[in-house]
Design a protein around this motif. Sequence first.
Motif, PDB file in Angstrom:
ATOM      1  N   UNK A  34       0.815  -1.203   0.000  1.00  0.00           N
ATOM      2  CA  UNK A  34       0.000   0.000   0.000  1.00  0.00           C
ATOM      3  C   UNK A  34       0.848   1.251   0.000  1.00  0.00           C
ATOM      4  N   UNK A  35       0.219   2.408  -0.176  1.00  0.00           N
ATOM      5  CA  UNK A  35       0.957   3.669  -0.198  1.00  0.00           C
ATOM      6  C   UNK A  35       1.402   4.101   1.188  1.00  0.00           C
ATOM      7  N   UNK A  36       2.471   4.887   1.221  1.00  0.00           N
ATOM      8  CA  UNK A  36       2.931   5.503   2.464  1.00  0.00           C
ATOM      9  C   UNK A  36       2.996   7.008   2.234  1.00  0.00           C
ATOM     10  N   UNK A  37       3.678   7.719   3.104  1.00  0.00           N
ATOM     11  CA  UNK A  37       3.872   9.151   2.895  1.00  0.00           C
ATOM     12  C   UNK A  37       5.007   9.420   1.916  1.00  0.00           C
ATOM     13  N   UNK A  38       5.673   8.356   1.458  1.00  0.00           N
ATOM     14  CA  UNK A  38       6.736   8.513   0.468  1.00  0.00           C
ATOM     15  C   UNK A  38       6.364   7.726  -0.795  1.00  0.00           C
ATOM     16  N   UNK A 180       7.444  11.759  -3.665  1.00  0.00           N
ATOM     17  CA  UNK A 180       8.180  12.253  -2.500  1.00  0.00           C
ATOM     18  C   UNK A 180       9.437  11.417  -2.304  1.00  0.00           C
ATOM     19  N   UNK A 181      10.518  12.020  -1.833  1.00  0.00           N
ATOM     20  CA  UNK A 181      11.751  11.253  -1.603  1.00  0.00           C
ATOM     21  C   UNK A 181      11.564  10.234  -0.483  1.00  0.00           C
ATOM     22  N   UNK A 182      12.397   9.190  -0.500  1.00  0.00           N
ATOM     23  CA  UNK A 182      12.389   8.219   0.582  1.00  0.00           C
ATOM     24  C   UNK A 182      12.737   8.895   1.903  1.00  0.00           C
ATOM     25  N   UNK A 193      24.736  13.089  16.178  1.00  0.00           N
ATOM     26  CA  UNK A 193      23.635  12.591  15.357  1.00  0.00           C
ATOM     27  C   UNK A 193      24.006  12.772  13.890  1.00  0.00           C
ATOM     28  N   UNK A 194      23.828  11.709  13.111  1.00  0.00           N
ATOM     29  CA  UNK A 194      24.175  11.725  11.674  1.00  0.00           C
ATOM     30  C   UNK A 194      22.899  11.781  10.849  1.00  0.00           C
ATOM     31  N   UNK A 195      22.902  12.603   9.813  1.00  0.00           N
ATOM     32  CA  UNK A 195      21.769  12.704   8.890  1.00  0.00           C
ATOM     33  C   UNK A 195      22.217  12.127   7.545  1.00  0.00           C
ATOM     34  N   UNK A 196      21.464  11.168   7.060  1.00  0.00           N
ATOM     35  CA  UNK A 196      21.846  10.481   5.820  1.00  0.00           C
ATOM     36  C   UNK A 196      20.646  10.382   4.883  1.00  0.00           C
ATOM     37  N   UNK A 197      20.726  11.107   3.756  1.00  0.00           N
ATOM     38  CA  UNK A 197      19.676  11.021   2.752  1.00  0.00           C
ATOM     39  C   UNK A 197      19.934   9.837   1.844  1.00  0.00           C
ATOM     40  N   UNK A 198      18.848   9.139   1.489  1.00  0.00           N
ATOM     41  CA  UNK A 198      18.990   7.977   0.616  1.00  0.00           C
ATOM     42  C   UNK A 198      19.083   8.436  -0.824  1.00  0.00           C
ATOM     43  N   UNK A 199      19.888   7.691  -1.602  1.00  0.00           N
ATOM     44  CA  UNK A 199      20.058   8.016  -3.021  1.00  0.00           C
ATOM     45  C   UNK A 199      19.012   7.297  -3.851  1.00  0.00           C
TER      46      UNK A 199
END
Length: 199
Positions: A34-38, A180-182, A193-199
């Motif tokens: 099903x759909x999510x917010x991404x 929307x991005x992941x 704290x590390x912030x990591x955006x998915x490619x």
Amino acid sequence: MYTSKRNLKQYPMDTSKVIKNFVDTLSNGGVILGPSDTCYGLYCDATNPDAIDKVFKIKQRDKGKPVSMIMSDRAMVEQFVKWDDKVEEMWDNYIPGPYTLIVPKFEDVNLPVEMGYRIGIRVPKNDLLISVVQKFGRPIIATSANTSGSPVHYNFEDVKNDITITDIDYIYSKEILPENPQSTLIIWNRDKTEIKKRK
């Protein structure tokens, strides 16, 4: 859009009926698409190893790779997570929303999707999924509905062309989702704290 005996449904449906279908499927050890917010996602009971194995098989994903869990609220999260000032800050800054918090768990918490001493949790801005988890009463696995390593999908037709949907027990389709991005990973470490955006 098509329907079949495998419980494929299309928007709109009565929300209470959808929630019941989700919860019934989760309770029976099933897998949901099903759909999510991404993007489109796969969901199952986070405490059921057999259901999780089924999700990994559908995705052709190595069992050693972690996946995140959706929890409904802070009260549920506090049952699993060692809450400290850093977790508090992460919670205040990023929840709810398109973020996955990688945070330390209690030593006596044993879940099939642990990341060593940490677990990944999500509290998305998605009323349906939050209501499902509240009704179900425990966390659910949330992972993108795609073959491992492939792009995520926002179109139901693309999902059908990528994974074997006959292995899925309940499908709730909205056809095309906003791209929307992941979720961004917000990772607890002892020093920062590390912030990591998915490619």
